[in-house]
Design a protein around this motif. Structure first.
Motif, PDB file in Angstrom:
ATOM      1  N   LYS A 186      56.721  72.266  38.417  1.00  8.08           N
ATOM      2  CA  LYS A 186      56.546  70.940  37.825  1.00  8.08           C
ATOM      3  C   LYS A 186      55.843  71.026  36.478  1.00  8.08           C
ATOM      4  O   LYS A 186      56.250  70.371  35.504  1.00  8.08           O
ATOM      5  CB  LYS A 186      55.753  70.046  38.777  1.00  8.08           C
ATOM      6  CG  LYS A 186      55.592  68.621  38.271  1.00  8.08           C
ATOM      7  CD  LYS A 186      54.880  67.751  39.288  1.00  8.08           C
ATOM      8  CE  LYS A 186      54.747  66.315  38.778  1.00  8.08           C
ATOM      9  NZ  LYS A 186      54.054  65.445  39.772  1.00  8.08           N
ATOM     10  N   GLN A 189      58.137  72.577  33.864  1.00  6.50           N
ATOM     11  CA  GLN A 189      59.117  71.592  33.403  1.00  6.50           C
ATOM     12  C   GLN A 189      58.503  70.654  32.371  1.00  6.50           C
ATOM     13  O   GLN A 189      59.103  70.392  31.321  1.00  6.50           O
ATOM     14  CB  GLN A 189      59.645  70.778  34.588  1.00  6.50           C
ATOM     15  CG  GLN A 189      60.619  69.678  34.164  1.00  6.50           C
ATOM     16  CD  GLN A 189      61.206  68.924  35.347  1.00  6.50           C
ATOM     17  OE1 GLN A 189      61.091  69.366  36.487  1.00  6.50           O
ATOM     18  NE2 GLN A 189      61.817  67.786  35.080  1.00  6.50           N
ATOM     19  N   GLU A 193      59.624  70.405  28.434  1.00  2.74           N
ATOM     20  CA  GLU A 193      60.104  69.136  27.886  1.00  2.74           C
ATOM     21  C   GLU A 193      59.331  68.762  26.618  1.00  2.74           C
ATOM     22  O   GLU A 193      59.918  68.333  25.619  1.00  2.74           O
ATOM     23  CB  GLU A 193      59.972  68.027  28.931  1.00  2.74           C
ATOM     24  CG  GLU A 193      61.007  68.128  30.041  1.00  2.74           C
ATOM     25  CD  GLU A 193      60.840  67.072  31.110  1.00  2.74           C
ATOM     26  OE1 GLU A 193      61.819  66.787  31.823  1.00  2.74           O
ATOM     27  OE2 GLU A 193      59.711  66.536  31.251  1.00  2.74           O
ATOM     28  N   GLU A 228      63.687  64.605  27.990  1.00  4.37           N
ATOM     29  CA  GLU A 228      63.515  64.934  29.396  1.00  4.37           C
ATOM     30  C   GLU A 228      64.789  65.626  29.868  1.00  4.37           C
ATOM     31  O   GLU A 228      65.888  65.315  29.394  1.00  4.37           O
ATOM     32  CB  GLU A 228      63.270  63.676  30.240  1.00  4.37           C
ATOM     33  CG  GLU A 228      61.969  62.960  29.923  1.00  4.37           C
ATOM     34  CD  GLU A 228      61.784  61.720  30.780  1.00  4.37           C
ATOM     35  OE1 GLU A 228      62.699  61.404  31.594  1.00  4.37           O
ATOM     36  OE2 GLU A 228      60.750  61.055  30.646  1.00  4.37           O
ATOM     37  N   PHE A 229      64.653  66.545  30.788  1.00  4.51           N
ATOM     38  CA  PHE A 229      65.828  67.276  31.283  1.00  4.51           C
ATOM     39  C   PHE A 229      66.828  66.349  31.953  1.00  4.51           C
ATOM     40  O   PHE A 229      68.023  66.642  31.984  1.00  4.51           O
ATOM     41  CB  PHE A 229      65.395  68.385  32.249  1.00  4.51           C
ATOM     42  CG  PHE A 229      64.833  69.590  31.565  1.00  4.51           C
ATOM     43  CD1 PHE A 229      65.670  70.535  30.986  1.00  4.51           C
ATOM     44  CD2 PHE A 229      63.464  69.781  31.482  1.00  4.51           C
ATOM     45  CE1 PHE A 229      65.171  71.651  30.336  1.00  4.51           C
ATOM     46  CE2 PHE A 229      62.938  70.904  30.845  1.00  4.51           C
ATOM     47  CZ  PHE A 229      63.787  71.844  30.260  1.00  4.51           C
ATOM     48  N   SER A 230      66.357  65.224  32.458  1.00  2.64           N
ATOM     49  CA  SER A 230      67.256  64.276  33.121  1.00  2.64           C
ATOM     50  C   SER A 230      68.251  63.651  32.155  1.00  2.64           C
ATOM     51  O   SER A 230      69.249  63.057  32.580  1.00  2.64           O
ATOM     52  CB  SER A 230      66.435  63.170  33.799  1.00  2.64           C
ATOM     53  OG  SER A 230      65.656  62.460  32.841  1.00  2.64           O
ATOM     54  N   GLN A 231      68.005  63.782  30.842  1.00  3.29           N
ATOM     55  CA  GLN A 231      68.910  63.222  29.841  1.00  3.29           C
ATOM     56  C   GLN A 231      70.126  64.105  29.590  1.00  3.29           C
ATOM     57  O   GLN A 231      71.090  63.658  28.974  1.00  3.29           O
ATOM     58  CB  GLN A 231      68.154  63.030  28.520  1.00  3.29           C
ATOM     59  CG  GLN A 231      66.986  62.067  28.602  1.00  3.29           C
ATOM     60  CD  GLN A 231      66.106  62.124  27.368  1.00  3.29           C
ATOM     61  OE1 GLN A 231      66.360  62.906  26.447  1.00  3.29           O
ATOM     62  NE2 GLN A 231      65.056  61.315  27.336  1.00  3.29           N
ATOM     63  N   LYS A 235      73.721  69.475  35.311  1.00  7.12           N
ATOM     64  CA  LYS A 235      72.776  69.511  36.420  1.00  7.12           C
ATOM     65  C   LYS A 235      71.658  70.501  36.102  1.00  7.12           C
ATOM     66  O   LYS A 235      71.926  71.638  35.704  1.00  7.12           O
ATOM     67  CB  LYS A 235      73.490  69.925  37.714  1.00  7.12           C
ATOM     68  CG  LYS A 235      72.564  69.985  38.920  1.00  7.12           C
ATOM     69  CD  LYS A 235      73.325  70.419  40.163  1.00  7.12           C
ATOM     70  CE  LYS A 235      72.378  70.517  41.361  1.00  7.12           C
ATOM     71  NZ  LYS A 235      73.107  70.972  42.588  1.00  7.12           N
ATOM     72  N   GLU A 237      67.903  72.116  37.572  1.00  7.09           N
ATOM     73  CA  GLU A 237      67.019  72.247  38.731  1.00  7.09           C
ATOM     74  C   GLU A 237      65.965  73.309  38.449  1.00  7.09           C
ATOM     75  O   GLU A 237      66.272  74.375  37.921  1.00  7.09           O
ATOM     76  CB  GLU A 237      67.827  72.620  39.974  1.00  7.09           C
ATOM     77  CG  GLU A 237      67.023  72.605  41.260  1.00  7.09           C
ATOM     78  CD  GLU A 237      67.889  72.850  42.487  1.00  7.09           C
ATOM     79  OE1 GLU A 237      67.323  72.991  43.592  1.00  7.09           O
ATOM     80  OE2 GLU A 237      69.128  72.926  42.334  1.00  7.09           O
TER      81      GLU A 237
END
Length: 265
Positions: A186, A189, A193, A228-231, A235, A237
Motif C-alpha cells: 500500500k 503504491q 503514484e 492514481e493507478f486506477s486511472q 488492470k 495489482e
C-alpha cells in the motif's frame, strides 16, 4: 421440387471454366449463390484463423522487469521450479515456459529482463509487443532510496505507445517482504503514484504525441487530476512477496499472492 444439378466432368474438362459457369447459372441460378457462399466461407475461415493465431502469438509472454537487484532472477527461478538459486546481475534475458496454477493449466512464456539502466531499453523494446503481463519487481526493503528510479522506469513503460495499445496487465511485485524494514504494498503504491504524478508534470512538454499512436509516448492518467493507478486503462495489482522466503535458502518462497495473480491472466 428442386432440379438436381448434375456436374458433367467431361464437359467441365473440355470447356473453359467461364463458359461452364455461365451454363450452370443458366440451368440453376442458385448455383452462383452457392459458389459465392463457399468462397465467403473460405475467406472468413482464413481471416479468423490468422487473427486467432496472431492473438495467441502476440500476447503470450509475462515479462519480469524492474531495477537491478530487485530479485527478478530469483523470482524467475522460484516461479519455475520453486528452488532457491544463487543469482548475479543479468546481462541477457532468460525465458522458459511457465504453467499457471489454475484449472486450465494456462502456459505463458516467462521472460526475465536485465535491470541495468543501460540494458533495459533494448530488451523492453524487444519483448514489449508480446507482453500479456508486466511483473514490475521492486525491492521493498530499500524502496525509499529507489523510488525515483523505479518511478522513471515505470513511467517509460506506462507511456509507451505499444504498451498502452496492447494493454498488458501490470503486477507490481513488492519483493523482499521477509526483511524487517520492507515497505508494504500500500505504501509503495502511494509513493509511486506521488512520484509518477511529479514526473508527468515535468515531462509533459517532452511528449512527442498524445494520441496513443504506436511508438509514441502517451499521456499518463487523467488530465487535471493527480495520478492514481486506477486511472490507467489496464488492470493493475500490487502484491507482496518474498522470493527468498522467511526461512532463507532452505525454505520455500512466499510468492502465493503473485502466483494467484498470474493464474488470473
Amino acid at each position: 421440387m428442386e432440379e438436381k444439378v448434375d456436374l458433367d466432368l467431361e464437359d467441365f474438362s473440355s470447356e473453359p471454366l467461364f463458359d461452364y459457369l455461365v451454363k450452370e447459372v443458366e440451368r440453376d441460378p442458385t448455383f452462383l449463390i452457392g459458389v459465392f457462399v463457399a468462397i465467403a466461407a473460405v475467406i472468413i475461415t482464413i481471416v479468423f484463423w490468422k487473427f486467432f493465431v496472431s492473438t495467441q502469438t502476440k500476447s503470450n509472454s509475462v515479462l519480469l522487469v524492474g531495477l537491478c537487484d530487485a530479485g527478478k532472477t530469483l523470482l524467475f527461478s522460484r516461479l519455475l521450479s520453486g528452488r532457491f538459486t544463487r543469482t548475479q546481475t543479468s546481462i541477457n534475458e532468460s525465458s522458459a515456459s511457465y504453467r499457471a496454477k489454475n484449472e486450465r493449466g494456462t502456459t505463458w512464456t516467462l521472460v526475465d529482463l536485465p535491470g541495468h539502466e543501460s540494458l533495459r531499453p533494448q530488451f523492453v523494446e524487444k519483448f514489449k509487443a508480446s507482453a500479456r503481463a508486466l511483473v514490475f519487481v521492486v525491492d521493498s526493503a530499500i524502496f525509499q532510496k529507489e523510488v525515483k528510479d523505479a518511478a522513471e522506469f515505470l513511467y517509460s513503460l506506462l507511456t509507451d505507445g505499444v504498451v498502452v495499445k496492447n494493454a498488458p496487465t501490470l503486477l507490481v511485485a513488492c519483493n523482499k517482504q521477509d526483511i524487517t524494514m520492507a515497505k508494504s504494498a500500500k505504501l509503495i503504491q502511494q509513493q509511486l503514484e506521488k512520484e509518477l504524478n511529479t514526473l508527468r508534470v515535468t515531462r509533459s512538454a517532452a511528449l512527442s504525441s498524445q494520441d496513443g499512436s504506436i511508438g509514441a509516448a502517451v499521456h499518463l492518467g487523467k488530465r487535471g487530476k493527480d495520478f492514481e493507478f486506477s486511472q490507467l486503462p489496464i488492470k493493475v495489482e500490487f502484491v507482496e512477496c518474498s522470493a527468498r522466503g522467511s526461512k532463507g535458502e532452505e525454505g520455500d518462497a512466499d510468492i502465493e499472492a503473485l502466483e494467484m495473480s498470474l493464474a488470473k491472466l
